[in-house]
Design an enzyme around this catalytic site. Structure first.
Site, mmCIF file in Angstrom:
data_model
loop_
_atom_site.group_PDB
_atom_site.id
_atom_site.type_symbol
_atom_site.label_atom_id
_atom_site.label_comp_id
_atom_site.label_asym_id
_atom_site.label_seq_id
_atom_site.Cartn_x
_atom_site.Cartn_y
_atom_site.Cartn_z
ATOM 1 N N TYR A 147 0.836 -1.210 0.000
ATOM 2 C CA TYR A 147 0.000 0.000 0.000
ATOM 3 C C TYR A 147 0.870 1.260 0.000
ATOM 4 C CZ TYR A 147 -3.600 3.332 1.458
ATOM 5 O OH TYR A 147 -4.453 4.414 1.518
HETATM 6 N N1 LIG Z 1 -9.693 5.224 4.872
HETATM 7 C C1 LIG Z 1 -8.473 5.672 5.120
HETATM 8 O O1 LIG Z 1 -8.008 5.651 6.282
HETATM 9 C C2 LIG Z 1 -7.643 6.249 4.002
HETATM 10 C C3 LIG Z 1 -6.498 6.990 4.355
HETATM 11 C C4 LIG Z 1 -5.710 7.508 3.341
HETATM 12 C C5 LIG Z 1 -6.065 7.330 2.021
HETATM 13 N N2 LIG Z 1 -7.184 6.610 1.711
HETATM 14 C C6 LIG Z 1 -7.495 6.413 0.292
HETATM 15 O O2 LIG Z 1 -8.801 6.858 0.029
HETATM 16 C C7 LIG Z 1 -9.302 6.206 -1.134
HETATM 17 C C8 LIG Z 1 -10.707 5.704 -0.859
HETATM 18 O O3 LIG Z 1 -10.655 4.730 0.175
HETATM 19 P P1 LIG Z 1 -11.763 4.537 1.293
HETATM 20 O O4 LIG Z 1 -11.087 4.658 2.596
HETATM 21 O O5 LIG Z 1 -12.945 5.360 0.996
HETATM 22 O O6 LIG Z 1 -12.055 2.963 1.111
HETATM 23 P P2 LIG Z 1 -13.283 2.123 0.590
HETATM 24 O O7 LIG Z 1 -14.522 2.504 1.297
HETATM 25 O O8 LIG Z 1 -12.815 0.721 0.663
HETATM 26 O O9 LIG Z 1 -13.441 2.588 -0.925
HETATM 27 C C9 LIG Z 1 -12.597 2.152 -1.936
HETATM 28 C C10 LIG Z 1 -13.290 2.355 -3.254
HETATM 29 O O10 LIG Z 1 -12.400 1.942 -4.304
HETATM 30 C C11 LIG Z 1 -13.105 1.064 -5.151
HETATM 31 N N3 LIG Z 1 -12.260 0.145 -5.874
HETATM 32 C C12 LIG Z 1 -11.489 -0.870 -5.421
HETATM 33 N N4 LIG Z 1 -10.897 -1.509 -6.442
HETATM 34 C C13 LIG Z 1 -11.296 -0.876 -7.572
HETATM 35 C C14 LIG Z 1 -11.037 -1.057 -8.944
HETATM 36 N N5 LIG Z 1 -10.243 -2.041 -9.399
HETATM 37 N N6 LIG Z 1 -11.623 -0.211 -9.840
HETATM 38 C C15 LIG Z 1 -12.438 0.765 -9.411
HETATM 39 N N7 LIG Z 1 -12.745 0.973 -8.133
HETATM 40 C C16 LIG Z 1 -12.174 0.167 -7.222
HETATM 41 C C17 LIG Z 1 -14.075 0.336 -4.228
HETATM 42 O O11 LIG Z 1 -15.080 -0.269 -5.007
HETATM 43 P P3 LIG Z 1 -15.750 -1.688 -4.632
HETATM 44 O O12 LIG Z 1 -16.786 -1.378 -3.575
HETATM 45 O O13 LIG Z 1 -16.343 -2.161 -5.920
HETATM 46 O O14 LIG Z 1 -14.659 -2.579 -4.120
HETATM 47 C C18 LIG Z 1 -14.558 1.504 -3.392
HETATM 48 O O15 LIG Z 1 -15.509 2.240 -4.088
HETATM 49 C C19 LIG Z 1 -8.298 5.094 -1.457
HETATM 50 O O16 LIG Z 1 -7.459 5.508 -2.517
HETATM 51 C C20 LIG Z 1 -7.500 4.971 -0.167
HETATM 52 O O17 LIG Z 1 -6.213 4.474 -0.391
HETATM 53 C C21 LIG Z 1 -7.981 6.070 2.674
#
Ligand SMILES: NC(=O)c1ccc[n+]([C@@H]2O[C@H](COP(=O)([O-])OP(=O)(O)OC[C@H]3O[C@@H](n4cnc5c(N)ncnc54)[C@H](OP(=O)(O)O)[C@@H]3O)[C@@H](O)[C@H]2O)c1
Length: 274
Positions: A147
């Site tokens: 990651y």
């Molecule tokens: N949560 C945190 O603490 C955090 C911190 C820093 C950065 N981020 C970043 O924020 C972003 C969003 O994450 P989140 O925390 O909101 O997590 P999340 O709720 O798991 O959302 C991730 C999203 O990405 C989609 N996804 C996964 N694989 C994909 C693919 N191959 N093509 C298109 N879409 C895909 C998922 O779709 P499906 O439902 O279809 O799987 C979901 O809509 C990510 O880039 C993550 O790295 C998160």
């Protein structure tokens, strides 16, 4: 003015992407909300001013199809929010190259595929590209190599792209969130349960569980990231990067600490699980 501005968000099914879709449409934007699953697309389609688009960032045909559909609608595109992401974790010496490739396929190559495809529309509108990076793309924790390295790569990619696109007057901004309360942590917890290796098992699951618990305890609400995306879209001159973390001073301390001191601090944490 804003009513006519369209924003594309990848990974809009849950978490930050979903909340940003709702937040931005309430602020008057129209949204192309991308998701992979039929149920999520139908759900997104019920939100006013939101057009659901089927898009897996690893699938060229779907990205091309999405571009065609959006071009045909002749709405233009003002903002591209590269949000879709997944987490792979575990002891680094246990990782297969395939796991690293999959991590990069979504978090890094996926960003490039989508950005390259939609660039002509962003260029035309002199719009904005927003990357969802991570604090893990600045400081790498043990057992998060896949990651972290994908998000470090995204930092370099974003810096290059931002500097190139200065020549076109297009802004490229990266957000570096710390922990945010989203389903990503539930997925991480499930990963922990599936780990079958022997190497550093106690330490890896201890650090992993601690991260999941901390995110649940102090993680930022995803609305904070949605509101920052809104600020970036509406501000004339947004900053190139925005760190947004639950514990600002801890981050500052870790950034300023000599690497060896930070390593010792992390070692102590890992040894607690031995
Ligand atoms: N949560 C945190 O603490 C955090 C911190 C820093 C950065 N981020 C970043 O924020 C972003 C969003 O994450 P989140 O925390 O909101 O997590 P999340 O709720 O798991 O959302 C991730 C999203 O990405 C989609 N996804 C996964 N694989 C994909 C693919 N191959 N093509 C298109 N879409 C895909 C998922 O779709 P499906 O439902 O279809 O799987 C979901 O809509 C990510 O880039 C993550 O790295 C998160």
């Amino acid at each position: 003015m804003m009513k006519n501005q369209w924003i594309l968000i990848t990974g809009a099914s849950t978490g930050i992407g979903r909340v940003a879709t709702e937040f931005l449409q309430q602020k008057g934007y129209s949204i192309y909300a991308c998701a992979r699953k039929e149920g999520d697309l139908q759900d997104l389609g019920r939100i006013p001013n939101v057009i659901p688009i089927k898009l897996d960032v690893t699938k060229n045909e779907q990205i091309e199809q999405a571009f065609q559909e959006i071009s045909d609608r002749k709405t233009g595109l003002f903002g591209l929010i590269n949000n879709a992401g997944i987490v792979h974790a575990g002891p680094t010496m246990d990782l297969d190259v395939e796991e690293l490739k999959h991590q990069f396929d979504v978090n890094f190559f996926g960003v490039h595929r989508v950005t390259k495809q939609f660039f002509p529309l962003i260029k035309k509108s002199k719009g904005k590209i927003v990357m969802i990076g991570s604090g893990a793309g600045i400081i790498a924790n043990p057992f998060f190599a896949p990651y972290s390295s994908s998000k470090f790569a995204l930092e370099g990619y974003t810096d290059s792209l931002r500097r190139e696109l200065l020549l076109y007057g297009i802004q490229v901004v990266i957000i570096e969130p710390g922990m945010v309360k989203t389903p990503i942590w539930d997925k991480g917890e499930a990963l922990l349960g599936n780990y079958n290796g022997d190497m550093l098992k106690k330490e890896a699951s201890g650090i992993g569980s601690m991260a999941v618990q901390t995110a649940r305890d102090i993680g930022l609400p995803p609305e904070k990231i949605a509101s920052l995306i809104y600020k970036i879209l509406t501000k004339k001159n947004p900053k190139p990067r925005y760190a947004i973390v639950p514990n600002y001073w801890m981050r500052q301390l870790m950034l300023k600490m000599p690497t060896r001191m930070l390593d010792r601090f992390i070692l102590k944490k890992m040894q607690k699980f031995q």
